[in-house]
Design a protein around this motif. Structure first.
Motif, PDB file in Angstrom:
ATOM      1  N   UNK A  98       0.835  -1.195   0.000  1.00 31.26           N
ATOM      2  CA  UNK A  98       0.000   0.000   0.000  1.00 31.26           C
ATOM      3  C   UNK A  98       0.870   1.245   0.000  1.00 31.26           C
ATOM      4  N   UNK A  99       0.350   2.371  -0.474  1.00 32.97           N
ATOM      5  CA  UNK A  99       1.110   3.625  -0.384  1.00 32.97           C
ATOM      6  C   UNK A  99       1.466   3.954   1.055  1.00 32.97           C
ATOM      7  N   UNK A 100       2.634   4.555   1.243  1.00 32.57           N
ATOM      8  CA  UNK A 100       3.110   4.773   2.605  1.00 32.57           C
ATOM      9  C   UNK A 100       2.209   5.712   3.396  1.00 32.57           C
ATOM     10  N   UNK A 104       0.602   4.875   7.027  1.00 27.92           N
ATOM     11  CA  UNK A 104       0.786   5.805   8.141  1.00 27.92           C
ATOM     12  C   UNK A 104      -0.555   6.247   8.710  1.00 27.92           C
ATOM     13  N   UNK A 105      -1.504   6.570   7.845  1.00 25.27           N
ATOM     14  CA  UNK A 105      -2.817   7.024   8.310  1.00 25.27           C
ATOM     15  C   UNK A 105      -3.553   5.936   9.072  1.00 25.27           C
ATOM     16  N   UNK A 106      -3.390   4.681   8.649  1.00 24.99           N
ATOM     17  CA  UNK A 106      -4.067   3.578   9.320  1.00 24.99           C
ATOM     18  C   UNK A 106      -3.471   3.303  10.699  1.00 24.99           C
ATOM     19  N   UNK A 107      -2.163   3.433  10.812  1.00 28.19           N
ATOM     20  CA  UNK A 107      -1.488   3.046  12.051  1.00 28.19           C
ATOM     21  C   UNK A 107      -1.242   4.197  13.011  1.00 28.19           C
ATOM     22  N   UNK A 108      -1.253   5.409  12.546  1.00 25.08           N
ATOM     23  CA  UNK A 108      -1.007   6.546  13.436  1.00 25.08           C
ATOM     24  C   UNK A 108      -1.955   6.574  14.626  1.00 25.08           C
ATOM     25  N   UNK A 251       2.251  15.856  10.276  1.00 21.25           N
ATOM     26  CA  UNK A 251       0.859  16.269  10.076  1.00 21.25           C
ATOM     27  C   UNK A 251       0.448  16.292   8.614  1.00 21.25           C
ATOM     28  N   UNK A 252       1.252  16.870   7.747  1.00 22.66           N
ATOM     29  CA  UNK A 252       0.840  17.030   6.353  1.00 22.66           C
ATOM     30  C   UNK A 252       0.729  15.702   5.612  1.00 22.66           C
ATOM     31  N   UNK A 253       1.276  14.643   6.180  1.00 23.44           N
ATOM     32  CA  UNK A 253       1.133  13.319   5.575  1.00 23.44           C
ATOM     33  C   UNK A 253      -0.031  12.547   6.171  1.00 23.44           C
ATOM     34  N   UNK A 254      -0.758  13.172   7.096  1.00 18.14           N
ATOM     35  CA  UNK A 254      -1.859  12.510   7.797  1.00 18.14           C
ATOM     36  C   UNK A 254      -3.195  13.153   7.438  1.00 18.14           C
ATOM     37  N   UNK A 262      -3.360  14.384  17.552  1.00 16.97           N
ATOM     38  CA  UNK A 262      -1.902  14.426  17.558  1.00 16.97           C
ATOM     39  C   UNK A 262      -1.391  15.553  18.448  1.00 16.97           C
ATOM     40  N   UNK A 263      -2.042  16.702  18.391  1.00 12.27           N
ATOM     41  CA  UNK A 263      -1.686  17.811  19.270  1.00 12.27           C
ATOM     42  C   UNK A 263      -1.792  17.396  20.726  1.00 12.27           C
ATOM     43  N   UNK A 264      -2.907  16.761  21.084  1.00 10.50           N
ATOM     44  CA  UNK A 264      -3.136  16.418  22.485  1.00 10.50           C
ATOM     45  C   UNK A 264      -2.096  15.417  22.987  1.00 10.50           C
ATOM     46  N   UNK A 265      -1.757  14.434  22.170  1.00 13.84           N
ATOM     47  CA  UNK A 265      -0.734  13.466  22.571  1.00 13.84           C
ATOM     48  C   UNK A 265       0.631  14.135  22.678  1.00 13.84           C
ATOM     49  N   UNK A 266       0.932  15.035  21.746  1.00 13.86           N
ATOM     50  CA  UNK A 266       2.225  15.722  21.778  1.00 13.86           C
ATOM     51  C   UNK A 266       2.346  16.605  23.019  1.00 13.86           C
ATOM     52  N   UNK A 267       1.254  17.277  23.385  1.00 16.04           N
ATOM     53  CA  UNK A 267       1.287  18.091  24.600  1.00 16.04           C
ATOM     54  C   UNK A 267       1.558  17.217  25.823  1.00 16.04           C
ATOM     55  N   UNK A 268       0.866  16.107  25.952  1.00 13.90           N
ATOM     56  CA  UNK A 268       1.081  15.237  27.109  1.00 13.90           C
ATOM     57  C   UNK A 268       2.517  14.751  27.164  1.00 13.90           C
ATOM     58  N   UNK A 269       3.089  14.405  26.012  1.00 15.84           N
ATOM     59  CA  UNK A 269       4.474  13.937  25.975  1.00 15.84           C
ATOM     60  C   UNK A 269       5.435  15.042  26.408  1.00 15.84           C
ATOM     61  N   UNK A 270       5.271  16.225  25.842  1.00 13.81           N
ATOM     62  CA  UNK A 270       6.165  17.330  26.183  1.00 13.81           C
ATOM     63  C   UNK A 270       6.037  17.713  27.648  1.00 13.81           C
TER      64      UNK A 270
END
Length: 338
Positions: A98-100, A104-108, A251-254, A262-270
């Motif tokens: 499948x296209x990458x 990525x969209x399926x597994x992200x 982001x632009x590939x999703x 993605x924002x919410x997860x990134x905030x929690x990580x940071x």
């Protein structure tokens, strides 16, 4: 300089590195794929193999397989680092079929809840792989995405049970409001388990464009903060900036529907990394002179430490004077590679 002259060393490095495992000593991430991509993206592909030669003693052989991961049983293998080779093989097959971007969209969204594993290095590696593929799609770069996603799946580690505290209006102020945790153990897993509360920030954001803007703000704030707080732990606090920046690069590939989660997860990580390693007090950081971006990159490359180079890469994305000061602070605080 032609595109082939820039890209050739990176693809050669990826092929060289895919014989190596994602970690060494069972716990330390292999940073080489991320660093060589950073150097190539910043126009220093000429330094890729020289840097890799200095790093080669920190590489281990690729691990052996255990049992194939399949569409039917992948949940059982999620978070099992013993299955790293199986996960890489799974994503290698998926990317051949499948296209990458579809893979990525399926597994992200499946992997996003566990981006805290291995001190956020897997998602950072994915962010670098995505940037490389957006520049040029070829076999070594697809293989690198398979290795990066496989590592993320193998080190998948969710965070739960964290109480939301009142946040502030800005990312910078919310990072300042993060309560610091102290544990007897220096290890990332034990420190992460001790994080029980974090400020809520941008929690109500659902619009994709707003999510992107807030994520950009977070990367800038965390990068700036390293200049004054990096002495708390010069290596680990780098990830408070580089992890959300990896998410931003993807982001632009999703699909846009994934931008707010993605924002919410990134905030929690940071915020979690900040809680685990922030010092009690900031320090003033006012570097002498006003070095250019090119001069800062050269200083990071001469220093050689993998985290210094990756933070510098993120600082160059941010692009302002305070970000460059943060990169120079990392040079000052960190031990050189050689």
């Amino acid at each position: 300089m032609t595109t082939n002259e820039i890209d050739g060393p990176l693809d050669e490095a990826f092929e060289r590195l895919h014989a190596c495992g994602p970690e060494r000593l069972g716990r330390l991430s292999n940073h080489a794929p991320m660093v060589v991509e950073s150097l190539a993206a910043r126009g220093r592909a000429d330094a890729v193999h020289r840097w890799l030669d200095l790093y080669r003693d920190r590489l281990e052989e690729f691990p052996g397989p255990v049992a194939p991961v399949t569409d039917a049983d992948w949940r059982e293998a999620l978070g099992d680092v013993r299955r790293a080779a199986d996960w890489v093989a799974f994503f290698t097959r998926a990317l051949a079929e499948r296209p990458w971007r579809d893979v990525l969209a399926a597994w992200w969204p499946r992997l996003l809840p566990g981006l805290y594993g291995a001190a956020t290095h897997p998602v950072i590696r994915v962010g670098h792989a995505v940037r490389a593929l957006r520049a040029e799609e070829n076999a070594p770069r697809l293989a690198e995405l398979a290795h990066a996603l496989g590592y993320w799946a193998a080190r998948h580690r969710p965070v739960s049970g964290v109480t939301a505290l009142p946040g502030a209006a800005t990312a910078a102020a919310s990072l300042d409001a993060v309560p610091v945790v102290r544990t007897p153990s220096p290890g990332f897993p034990d420190r992460l388990a001790a994080v029980r509360s974090l400020p809520a920030w941008a929690a109500d954001v659902t619009d994709p464009d707003t999510a992107r803007a807030r994520l950009t703000e977070l990367v800038r704030a965390a990068t700036h903060r390293y200049a004054t707080h990096g002495h708390g732990e010069e290596t680990m606090l780098v990830h408070a900036a580089t992890a959300p920046n990896a998410v931003l690069r993807a982001l632009d590939a999703l699909p846009r529907a994934l931008w707010a989660p993605s924002l919410h997860a990134a905030w929690t990580a940071s915020a979690a990394v900040t809680a685990m390693y922030a010092p009690a007090q900031p320090v003033d950081c006012a570097p002498s002179g006003r070095p250019t971006a090119e001069e800062v990159l050269e200083r990071a490359l001469a220093h050689g430490d993998e985290h210094v180079i990756k933070l510098t890469d993120t600082a160059l994305d941010v692009g302002d004077e305070r970000a460059l000061a943060a990169a120079l602070r990392a040079v000052e605080l960190s031990r050189p590679l050689a």
